[in-house]
Design a protein around this motif. Structure first.
Motif, PDB file in Angstrom:
ATOM      1  N   ALA A 165       8.309   6.877   5.071  1.00  0.00           N
ATOM      2  CA  ALA A 165       8.518   5.974   5.746  1.00  0.00           C
ATOM      3  C   ALA A 165       8.143   4.394   5.476  1.00  0.00           C
ATOM      4  O   ALA A 165       7.411   4.452   4.612  1.00  0.00           O
ATOM      5  CB  ALA A 165       8.291   6.278   7.402  1.00  0.00           C
ATOM      6  N   VAL A 166       8.948   3.604   5.811  1.00  0.00           N
ATOM      7  CA  VAL A 166       8.957   2.102   5.426  1.00  0.00           C
ATOM      8  C   VAL A 166       7.098   1.710   5.716  1.00  0.00           C
ATOM      9  O   VAL A 166       6.708   0.917   4.891  1.00  0.00           O
ATOM     10  CB  VAL A 166       9.704   1.112   6.169  1.00  0.00           C
ATOM     11  CG1 VAL A 166       9.318  -0.175   5.583  1.00  0.00           C
ATOM     12  CG2 VAL A 166      11.256   1.371   5.751  1.00  0.00           C
ATOM     13  N   GLN A 167       6.707   2.307   7.184  1.00  0.00           N
ATOM     14  CA  GLN A 167       5.468   1.741   7.275  1.00  0.00           C
ATOM     15  C   GLN A 167       4.352   2.257   6.467  1.00  0.00           C
ATOM     16  O   GLN A 167       3.267   1.827   6.096  1.00  0.00           O
ATOM     17  CB  GLN A 167       5.244   2.068   8.743  1.00  0.00           C
ATOM     18  CG  GLN A 167       4.973   3.725   9.021  1.00  0.00           C
ATOM     19  CD  GLN A 167       6.496   3.745   9.488  1.00  0.00           C
ATOM     20  OE1 GLN A 167       7.541   3.504   9.502  1.00  0.00           O
ATOM     21  NE2 GLN A 167       6.585   4.964  10.598  1.00  0.00           N
ATOM     22  N   VAL A 168       4.666   3.615   5.995  1.00  0.00           N
ATOM     23  CA  VAL A 168       3.760   4.303   5.084  1.00  0.00           C
ATOM     24  C   VAL A 168       3.828   3.430   3.614  1.00  0.00           C
ATOM     25  O   VAL A 168       2.866   3.409   2.978  1.00  0.00           O
ATOM     26  CB  VAL A 168       4.121   5.751   4.865  1.00  0.00           C
ATOM     27  CG1 VAL A 168       3.252   6.302   3.770  1.00  0.00           C
ATOM     28  CG2 VAL A 168       3.803   6.279   6.243  1.00  0.00           C
ATOM     29  N   LEU A 169       5.275   3.126   3.154  1.00  0.00           N
ATOM     30  CA  LEU A 169       5.123   2.492   2.015  1.00  0.00           C
ATOM     31  C   LEU A 169       4.517   1.136   1.955  1.00  0.00           C
ATOM     32  O   LEU A 169       3.638   0.678   0.976  1.00  0.00           O
ATOM     33  CB  LEU A 169       6.751   2.136   1.764  1.00  0.00           C
ATOM     34  CG  LEU A 169       7.443   3.475   1.333  1.00  0.00           C
ATOM     35  CD1 LEU A 169       8.916   2.732   1.057  1.00  0.00           C
ATOM     36  CD2 LEU A 169       7.160   3.977   0.091  1.00  0.00           C
ATOM     37  N   LEU A 170       4.616   0.252   3.217  1.00  0.00           N
ATOM     38  CA  LEU A 170       4.001  -0.920   3.268  1.00  0.00           C
ATOM     39  C   LEU A 170       2.335  -0.643   3.167  1.00  0.00           C
ATOM     40  O   LEU A 170       1.720  -1.405   2.701  1.00  0.00           O
ATOM     41  CB  LEU A 170       4.378  -1.582   4.490  1.00  0.00           C
ATOM     42  CG  LEU A 170       5.760  -2.125   4.473  1.00  0.00           C
ATOM     43  CD1 LEU A 170       6.045  -2.564   5.984  1.00  0.00           C
ATOM     44  CD2 LEU A 170       6.027  -3.175   3.680  1.00  0.00           C
ATOM     45  N   ALA A 171       1.843   0.448   3.652  1.00  0.00           N
ATOM     46  CA  ALA A 171       0.530   0.633   3.964  1.00  0.00           C
ATOM     47  C   ALA A 171       0.078   1.106   2.270  1.00  0.00           C
ATOM     48  O   ALA A 171      -1.143   0.725   1.718  1.00  0.00           O
ATOM     49  CB  ALA A 171       0.146   1.721   4.617  1.00  0.00           C
ATOM     50  N   LEU A 172       0.653   1.764   1.475  1.00  0.00           N
ATOM     51  CA  LEU A 172       0.562   2.057   0.164  1.00  0.00           C
ATOM     52  C   LEU A 172       0.500   0.913  -0.591  1.00  0.00           C
ATOM     53  O   LEU A 172      -0.381   0.629  -1.650  1.00  0.00           O
ATOM     54  CB  LEU A 172       1.338   3.186  -0.201  1.00  0.00           C
ATOM     55  CG  LEU A 172       1.261   4.613  -0.027  1.00  0.00           C
ATOM     56  CD1 LEU A 172       2.456   5.363  -0.354  1.00  0.00           C
ATOM     57  CD2 LEU A 172      -0.264   5.072  -0.130  1.00  0.00           C
ATOM     58  N   ILE A 173       1.317  -0.103  -0.488  1.00  0.00           N
ATOM     59  CA  ILE A 173       1.269  -1.354  -1.014  1.00  0.00           C
ATOM     60  C   ILE A 173       0.173  -2.138  -0.725  1.00  0.00           C
ATOM     61  O   ILE A 173      -0.394  -2.811  -1.809  1.00  0.00           O
ATOM     62  CB  ILE A 173       2.509  -2.160  -0.907  1.00  0.00           C
ATOM     63  CG1 ILE A 173       3.817  -1.211  -1.382  1.00  0.00           C
ATOM     64  CG2 ILE A 173       2.772  -3.530  -1.585  1.00  0.00           C
ATOM     65  CD1 ILE A 173       5.214  -1.825  -0.885  1.00  0.00           C
TER      66      ILE A 173
END
Length: 602
Positions: A309-317
């Motif tokens: 999900a987008v929120q997970v991608l943002l967290a990983l970045i």
């Protein structure tokens, strides 16, 4: 047909051959052995991770942090940091240096010799960091363990230091190869990041070591690629501008990562304050986003298949970048290559999603951008574009990705270097970029050991000798006389034997009787140039000899052989002129015949 004697296959003969710059067959043998040892060590290290995961991880998976209870996974970083702080930081500062930075430092400033204590610490610290939920990779420990073990093999055999350098590169390549199943990327990483040179003498042994490391890992774990990805392609060339934008953003992120990991203000905090901050931010992040914990290869696989999900991608970045960088700045020795790949894949996948919103049907699959992001982030952080491209090819098994991959990697590397002012991560960690092996002269001199150019025709003598003793000294036509002094505080001197022979001839011609020949000859008084000499080990490289001559303002060194002080013997003499003749270029066509010695150009 050449004949071989038993002496050609002795260990002493092997050492002498390795001292030369053209010892390719001998180095290839060492490369094979190094790859076998490193591959076995990597299997053991991965088994330790799996065995530790069996204690509390679901199904014994070292990366299954998402399946743990939130408070449980949030508590793991506190336990890991507490264990590392208690056991590691009670030791001397020199014993706390681990990972790739330590490998480069030992190669640069210590001729590739590794302390045993650091090697032993790397085992348990690597396991605790990964299983303890810190944002850490297994590649740093793999490189350290492989390089130090390979170098230790050379030290046990008392091989010359120039071969230790190649063994370090072999262990590095085999460690990467066995960890990722990427033999080509292992070779390029070793040459581009650690050795910082490309020579035939180093390339072939390193290739063999990387191949052997991969074979050992494949015997145990199979030949599957690290990540399974769908069959996708870039499609329209209209995606190339978006690839450039993605590389630009990743270059800025890479520069920010390096600057944050070198945060001077944070590094000046008290030890337990820094470790407490690392544990706190990792624990809080893990409570909400467990994907930031551990190596994160499961997150990379999910990003490549558009499953995050987008929120997970943002967290990983954002979160994983900050957590990893502050962990490094806090003094916790972790591997950064795995987390860097995760951050890059997440950035690329998010860029791909945005591209789909902007370009619509012409936009490439986000999985393509995730692949590009991995390579771009790795290349920008390490400033190793070729290693990143080879890793991209071998990790994804997608040759069609190389063209946009080149563009993304170059843009990211240039952005990180030019816009954020960052050197490669590991170069920045070693004396802030002052890396002697980047100097071409020192690189050339490091490839050869002193036995290759030293003068072996010498005799040892005391200062005062009789004429008969002088004649016996000259019987075997030595080149040098090594004059040993009466006390150890007086320097050993070197005198050309020709000076004594000339004095003997002149003395005999001027004497009308033999009575004067019965007196003692003072070798410090006869006409001739005497050189003050300092000792240097037989295993030393020409770069070590050159620096010793420069720093001590000497013109010659005597080469000592043997481990015990009372059993050491002088094996030869190396002069400043001998080193200069080695690295000066000479065109063989300038010689009258092939039998003449090459003359240096002035």
């Amino acid at each position: 047909m050449a004949r071989f004697s038993r002496s050609d296959f002795t260990l002493d003969s092997f050492r002498r051959q390795l001292a030369n710059v053209d010892a390719l067959p001998q180095l290839c043998v060492l490369g094979l052995v190094s790859g076998l040892i490193t591959g076995a060590l990597m299997v053991v290290f991965r088994l330790l991770l799996s065995a530790g995961a069996l204690l509390y991880m679901p199904e014994g998976n070292p990366e299954a942090f998402e399946s743990l209870a939130p408070w449980g996974r949030a508590a793991l970083p506190f336990m890991a940091v507490g264990l590392i702080g208690t056991l590691l930081y009670r030791q001397k500062a020199a014993a706390r240096k681990l990972g790739v930075g330590h490998v480069i430092e030992r190669l640069t400033y210590h001729q590739g010799r590794f302390p045993l204590r650091n090697w032993l610490n790397q085992w348990w610290v690597g396991v605790v960091a990964v299983l303890g939920g810190l944002s850490a990779g297994r590649e740093g420990p793999a490189i350290h363990l492989g390089a130090a073990a390979s170098s230790g093999l050379g030290q046990r055999m008392r091989l010359p230091n120039n071969s230790l350098r190649v063994l370090v590169a072999c262990g590095t390549a085999a460690g990467i190869s066995a960890s990722f199943n990427t033999p080509i990327a292992g070779v390029i990483f070793a040459m581009e990041v650690v050795m910082m040179e490309y020579t035939m003498m180093s390339f072939m042994p390193v290739i063999l070591a990387s191949m052997m490391g991969a074979l050992v890992a494949q015997v145990v774990y199979g030949n599957e690629p690290a990540f399974h990805i769908p069959d996708v392609a870039l499609g329209s060339l209209m995606n190339l501008p978006w690839v450039v934008m993605t590389g630009l953003v990743i270059g800025l992120l890479a520069g920010g990562f390096i600057h944050l990991s070198r945060l001077q203000h944070f590094q000046q905090w008290p030890l337990w304050g820094r470790l407490g901050v690392v544990a706190f931010i990792t624990g809080v992040a893990a409570f909400w986003f467990p994907e930031v914990q551990g190596i994160g290869y499961d997150s990379v696989a999910a990003a490549l298949n558009n499953q995050l999900a987008v929120q997970v991608l943002l967290a990983l970045i954002a979160v994983k970048l900050v957590v990893t960088a502050l962990t490094v700045a806090g003094g916790v020795p972790i591997g950064i290559i795995g987390p860097v790949l995760v951050i890059g894949a997440a950035t690329g996948a998010l860029s791909g999603l945005l591209g789909g919103w902007v370009w619509g049907a012409k936009a490439a699959d986000p999985g393509i951008y995730a692949m590009l992001g991995m390579a771009a982030m790795m290349g920008a952080v390490l400033q190793a574009p070729l290693a990143a491209l080879m890793a991209l090819l071998e990790l994804t098994h997608t040759p069609g990705i190389m063209l946009p991959g080149m563009l993304a990697v170059v843009v990211a590397c240039l952005t990180s270097r030019q816009l954020t002012g960052c050197e490669g991560f590991f170069i920045s960690s070693v004396r802030y970029g002052l890396h002697p092996l980047q100097q071409p002269l020192m690189q050339a001199l490091s490839r050869v050991s002193v036995p290759a150019v030293m003068e072996r025709h010498l005799v040892r003598t005391s200062r005062m000798i009789t004429p008969d003793q002088a004649r016996r000294l000259l019987e075997n036509n030595p080149i040098w006389l090594v004059i040993e002094r009466s006390t150890s505080d007086k320097p050993v001197l070197g005198l050309k034997a020709a000076a004594l022979a000339r004095w003997m001839i002149e003395h005999d011609e001027s004497s009308s009787d033999n009575a004067s020949n019965e007196g003692l000859i003072d070798l410090l008084e006869i006409p001739g140039e005497r050189l003050e000499m300092a000792p240097i080990a037989l295993q030393a490289t020409l770069s070590e000899a050159f620096l010793t001559l420069q720093n001590d303002a000497l013109d010659a060194l005597y080469v000592v052989h043997g481990n015990r002080p009372k059993q050491r013997r002088i094996s030869g003499i190396i002069t400043r002129g001998a080193i200069e003749r080695y690295y000066h270029y000479s065109d063989p066509r300038d010689n009258d015949s092939s039998h003449k010695e090459p003359q240096p150009k002035e």
